[in-house]
Structures are given as structure tokens and as C-alpha cells.
Design a protein around this motif. Structure first.
Motif, PDB file in Angstrom:
ATOM      1  N   UNK A 258       0.843  -1.194   0.000  1.00  0.00           N
ATOM      2  CA  UNK A 258       0.000   0.000   0.000  1.00  0.00           C
ATOM      3  C   UNK A 258       0.880   1.246   0.000  1.00  0.00           C
ATOM      4  N   UNK A 259       0.900   1.954  -1.130  1.00  0.00           N
ATOM      5  CA  UNK A 259       1.608   3.228  -1.224  1.00  0.00           C
ATOM      6  C   UNK A 259       0.608   4.334  -1.570  1.00  0.00           C
ATOM      7  N   UNK A 260      -0.568   4.259  -0.971  1.00  0.00           N
ATOM      8  CA  UNK A 260      -1.618   5.258  -1.191  1.00  0.00           C
ATOM      9  C   UNK A 260      -1.430   6.354  -0.149  1.00  0.00           C
ATOM     10  N   UNK A 261      -0.674   7.361  -0.520  1.00  0.00           N
ATOM     11  CA  UNK A 261      -0.207   8.389   0.407  1.00  0.00           C
ATOM     12  C   UNK A 261      -1.344   9.046   1.184  1.00  0.00           C
ATOM     13  N   UNK A 262      -2.484   9.215   0.564  1.00  0.00           N
ATOM     14  CA  UNK A 262      -3.619   9.863   1.245  1.00  0.00           C
ATOM     15  C   UNK A 262      -4.418   8.877   2.097  1.00  0.00           C
ATOM     16  N   UNK A 263      -3.909   7.683   2.211  1.00  0.00           N
ATOM     17  CA  UNK A 263      -4.515   6.634   3.043  1.00  0.00           C
ATOM     18  C   UNK A 263      -5.978   6.394   2.676  1.00  0.00           C
ATOM     19  N   UNK A 264      -6.899   6.449   3.638  1.00  0.00           N
ATOM     20  CA  UNK A 264      -8.295   6.099   3.367  1.00  0.00           C
ATOM     21  C   UNK A 264      -8.997   7.113   2.465  1.00  0.00           C
ATOM     22  N   UNK A 265      -8.424   8.294   2.306  1.00  0.00           N
ATOM     23  CA  UNK A 265      -9.002   9.291   1.392  1.00  0.00           C
ATOM     24  C   UNK A 265      -8.547   9.063  -0.045  1.00  0.00           C
ATOM     25  N   UNK A 266      -7.676   8.091  -0.243  1.00  0.00           N
ATOM     26  CA  UNK A 266      -7.100   7.820  -1.558  1.00  0.00           C
ATOM     27  C   UNK A 266      -8.054   7.026  -2.447  1.00  0.00           C
TER      28      UNK A 266
ATOM     29  N   UNK B 293      -0.930  -6.906   4.475  1.00  0.00           N
ATOM     30  CA  UNK B 293      -0.792  -5.535   3.989  1.00  0.00           C
ATOM     31  C   UNK B 293       0.482  -4.908   4.528  1.00  0.00           C
ATOM     32  N   UNK B 294       1.272  -4.352   3.625  1.00  0.00           N
ATOM     33  CA  UNK B 294       2.456  -3.586   3.993  1.00  0.00           C
ATOM     34  C   UNK B 294       2.171  -2.137   3.629  1.00  0.00           C
ATOM     35  N   UNK B 295       1.912  -1.308   4.643  1.00  0.00           N
ATOM     36  CA  UNK B 295       1.615   0.111   4.419  1.00  0.00           C
ATOM     37  C   UNK B 295       2.935   0.871   4.438  1.00  0.00           C
ATOM     38  N   UNK B 296       3.389   1.294   3.274  1.00  0.00           N
ATOM     39  CA  UNK B 296       4.705   1.917   3.166  1.00  0.00           C
ATOM     40  C   UNK B 296       4.808   3.214   3.960  1.00  0.00           C
TER      41      UNK B 296
ATOM     42  N   UNK C 165      -0.523  -0.904  -4.838  1.00  0.00           N
ATOM     43  CA  UNK C 165      -1.413   0.225  -5.119  1.00  0.00           C
ATOM     44  C   UNK C 165      -0.697   1.537  -4.850  1.00  0.00           C
ATOM     45  N   UNK C 166      -0.782   2.448  -5.814  1.00  0.00           N
ATOM     46  CA  UNK C 166      -0.170   3.762  -5.683  1.00  0.00           C
ATOM     47  C   UNK C 166      -0.837   4.720  -6.666  1.00  0.00           C
ATOM     48  N   UNK C 167      -0.909   6.001  -6.315  1.00  0.00           N
ATOM     49  CA  UNK C 167      -1.467   6.980  -7.253  1.00  0.00           C
ATOM     50  C   UNK C 167      -0.463   7.328  -8.351  1.00  0.00           C
ATOM     51  N   UNK C 168      -0.981   7.880  -9.421  1.00  0.00           N
ATOM     52  CA  UNK C 168      -0.144   8.360 -10.525  1.00  0.00           C
ATOM     53  C   UNK C 168       0.377   9.743 -10.148  1.00  0.00           C
ATOM     54  N   UNK C 169       1.664   9.834  -9.857  1.00  0.00           N
ATOM     55  CA  UNK C 169       2.293  11.097  -9.456  1.00  0.00           C
ATOM     56  C   UNK C 169       3.483  11.379 -10.354  1.00  0.00           C
ATOM     57  N   UNK C 170       3.566  12.569 -10.860  1.00  0.00           N
ATOM     58  CA  UNK C 170       4.736  13.004 -11.637  1.00  0.00           C
ATOM     59  C   UNK C 170       5.111  11.989 -12.727  1.00  0.00           C
ATOM     60  N   UNK C 171       4.100  11.529 -13.434  1.00  0.00           N
ATOM     61  CA  UNK C 171       4.215  10.589 -14.561  1.00  0.00           C
ATOM     62  C   UNK C 171       4.545   9.159 -14.145  1.00  0.00           C
TER      63      UNK C 171
ATOM     64  N   UNK D 266       4.858   7.328  -9.991  1.00  0.00           N
ATOM     65  CA  UNK D 266       4.268   7.037  -8.680  1.00  0.00           C
ATOM     66  C   UNK D 266       5.121   7.724  -7.614  1.00  0.00           C
ATOM     67  N   UNK D 267       4.660   7.764  -6.353  1.00  0.00           N
ATOM     68  CA  UNK D 267       5.430   8.435  -5.304  1.00  0.00           C
ATOM     69  C   UNK D 267       6.826   7.838  -5.110  1.00  0.00           C
ATOM     70  N   UNK D 268       7.775   8.697  -4.726  1.00  0.00           N
ATOM     71  CA  UNK D 268       9.163   8.269  -4.501  1.00  0.00           C
ATOM     72  C   UNK D 268       9.250   7.177  -3.447  1.00  0.00           C
ATOM     73  N   UNK D 269       8.311   7.147  -2.524  1.00  0.00           N
ATOM     74  CA  UNK D 269       8.299   6.128  -1.479  1.00  0.00           C
ATOM     75  C   UNK D 269       8.255   4.722  -2.072  1.00  0.00           C
ATOM     76  N   UNK D 270       7.497   4.546  -3.147  1.00  0.00           N
ATOM     77  CA  UNK D 270       7.409   3.235  -3.785  1.00  0.00           C
ATOM     78  C   UNK D 270       8.730   2.867  -4.451  1.00  0.00           C
ATOM     79  N   UNK D 271       9.410   3.831  -5.051  1.00  0.00           N
ATOM     80  CA  UNK D 271      10.711   3.569  -5.658  1.00  0.00           C
ATOM     81  C   UNK D 271      11.733   3.175  -4.588  1.00  0.00           C
ATOM     82  N   UNK D 272      11.671   3.823  -3.432  1.00  0.00           N
ATOM     83  CA  UNK D 272      12.564   3.476  -2.335  1.00  0.00           C
ATOM     84  C   UNK D 272      12.313   2.038  -1.883  1.00  0.00           C
TER      85      UNK D 272
END
Length: 196
Positions: A8-16, A39-42, A87-93, A95-101
Motif C-alpha cells: 500500500x503506497x496510497x499516500x492519502x490513506x483512506x481518502x485515496x 498488507x504492507x503500508x509503506x 497500489x499507488x497513485x499516478x504522481x509526476x508521470x 508514482x510516489x518516490x516512497x514506492x521507488x525506495x
């Protein structure tokens, strides 16, 4: 019972909206069969990118073939799962840097991949990876969409034979109701859950 790792890399959590779509997929999955979902919440993890000292430590451990160090627990967990859902949102073409890390922490020769004279090959147990994402604009099929393309490439690198993406896009354009777009993506998710 098959083990499913949900990253789970949905930065906005339950609002995502990506999290909403992922939760729907996982609920459909549980209706279809017997799965153990972890579930692994990054956002709750203390992930470190590859800084100089961090990289040096990893090289020493790998040189000694010491895979028992705690820093490799993400790679072990990923390599041992039967199925993967990310799961991750589409950010800056992409996904969030957290997922890349997180992915940097997964790439460990001797755990998630190996090398021989022909090159590198994946050693993960999983046979299927699903990537769930939502996009504000329209990027499907565009060279600017790098999130799903990257995840598909990583899936192949890790030796995971089957890959699919569930995406809801055009959510912020205002042409169609958000609820309708999400419902259509959920229909695709339902079909994929049935074949997971």
C-alpha cells in the motif's frame, strides 16, 4: 492457502481513490478463493533510500552472503509471496518516490533475483502481480505514463510471469463523473480478481 502481499503506497490513506480501488479488488479476491492477505503500508515503514553508508553496508552483507540481516526483510517477504498487489497513485508521470525506495530495498541479488553468464533473472515465487492506480488525467497508452510500464518491467525482472494493471483515469478532468469512472475500473478489477 495462497499468500498475497498487498503493498500500500496510497499516500492519502483512506481518502485515496487508489486505496478505494485496491480495497475493492482485495474484497473481490476474498470472495473468489482462500487467500491470506498481508498488507504492507509503506507510509508506516522507516524506509531508507540508498545513501552512501546504507549502500556500503548492503555491499558488505552481500559480499558475505549474509541475507539474515533485518534490512533484507522486505525482499524476503516479497520473494516468498504467492501473489503481489501494489497500489499507488499516478504522481509526476509514475508514482510516489516512497514506492521507488521500497523497490530499491527489494532488489537484492540472492533473494529476489540472481545472475549468471546470460544475465539477471528473477527468483520470486509469485506468479501474478496486479498494479492498482488512479490518474487525474488521461495517460493510458501515452509515452508519458511511466508508472505501470515501470511496474510491469519490475515484475518481469523479479520473474513474475503475469502482470496486469487496474487503472481509473480522467478523474480530475471533469468530463465524466468520478463515481462512474471508478465503477468501470471496479468492473475490470472484479474480472481480474476472478482470474488471480
Amino acid at each position: 492457502m495462497e499468500k498475497v502481499l498487498f503493498v500500500n503506497c496510497c499516500i492519502r490513506r483512506e481518502a485515496s481513490r487508489s486505496k478505494m480501488l485496491a480495497d475493492f479488488f482485495l474484497s473481490e479476491l476474498l470472495k473468489k478463493g482462500s487467500y491470506e492477505i498481508t498488507e504492507l503500508c509503506l507510509m508506516d515503514e522507516n524506509l531508507s533510500y540508498m545513501s552512501e553508508g546504507n549502500f556500503h553496508q548492503r555491499d558488505l552483507l552481500l559480499a558475505n552472503r549474509d541475507f539474515s540481516h533485518h534490512r533484507f526483510h522486505y525482499a524476503h517477504e516479497f520473494a516468498q509471496a504467492d501473489k503481489i498487489v501494489i497500489a499507488a497513485p499516478f504522481w509526476d508521470l509514475s508514482f510516489p518516490a516512497l514506492l521507488k525506495t521500497y523497490i530499491e530495498n527489494l532488489c537484492v541479488e540472492g533473494i529476489t533475483f540472481a545472475c549468471n553468464e546470460q544475465g539477471c533473472f528473477g527468483t520470486c515465487k509469485a506468479d501474478y502481480m496486479i498494479y492498482v492506480t488512479t490518474r487525474g488525467g488521461f495517460y493510458e497508452g501515452s509515452p508519458m505514463e511511466m508508472g505501470s510500464k515501470y511496474m510491469e518491467a519490475m515484475s518481469q525482472f523479479f520473474g513474475i510471469g503475469k502482470y496486469d494493471c487496474v487503472a481509473a483515469e480522467g478523474l480530475d478532468i471533469g468530463i465524466r463523473p468520478v463515481e462512474v469512472i471508478l465503477e468501470e475500473a471496479m468492473e475490470k478489477a472484479k474480472v481480474l480478481a476472478g482470474n488471480f
